[in-house]
Motif scaffolding. Sequence first.
Motif: not given
Length: 308
Positions: A46-47, A166, A170, A249, A251-253, A275
């Motif tokens: 996903d990254f 979400s 988007r 994203d 979830r990471y950033y 990140y």
Amino acid sequence: MTIDTAVLSNEERISFALRSLYHRRGCKPYRMSRFEDYELYMKNKDFLPSPEVISFTDTNGKLKALKPDVTLSIVRSYRPTDGEVQKFYYDENVFRVSETSRRFREIRQTGLEVLGSLDAACIDEVLSLALESLSLISPDNRLCVSLLGIVEGLLDMLELEGEARSAVLRCMGEKNVHELRAVCESAGLKAGDAERLARLTLCSAAPQDALSELAAIGCPELSEAERLAEGLPPEAEGRVNLDFSILGDMRYYSGIVFQGYVRGVPSSVLSGGSYDRLLHRMGKPGRAVGFACYLDKLERLEEVRRDA
């Protein structure tokens, strides 16, 4: 030894200039293997900009991948030390699906990563290096910066969760305020709250002007934006926008994300951000921030210069 720069391509000259800049600013060179363990990328796909990875089975039976990313390899090899900041730069070819052709392509990246006990001054230094990098690519450039804490703070205030959250993110990333309003209506948000999200999505202005708009919207967590505006170097004047449609994203950033643009190239030639979540997901303490310059996109810039 004297280097005759006349024999270098535009891409090679810029890569050389970028590496020289990062070396002068205390970054150490990082070299990675052309082949990496496939598992590393599948655990963190996903990254990646694209989930497709070129893979093969090595002679020892291990599944390997033709490297699609550098940051993941740097994080995996990173050995943290209490109170220390480690800075790396790289010049690597990665293999990933092109945004335009949708086919695998060898892409040259030059960039840097800073990991460890980071403070606000470290973030400011990385933003300054991003601005200097853009200037080496083209004098006509702009850096667009987003602060995810402000976006998340407003979403939390409006109690948007799950699929609705979400969908809103988007739409914000696509600057699609028409669909954004429809999503907010379906989620039961008041029209005024939907409009606040629409205004945040469309907010793209110099830091001080953006601060006024954020205050008018009623966004929480403005201290980070205020500190960013104060910490920008003088050469950033007229070259930096706050733009909250840049999300990455989440979830990471975390914290800051940014993209750099130059006139003549329709997409970003520089991309990066903080990140920390990726670092923690891979079991490493501390914080991390970095960016990459996409030198393959400079072909378009060279075409524009020839046509000018």
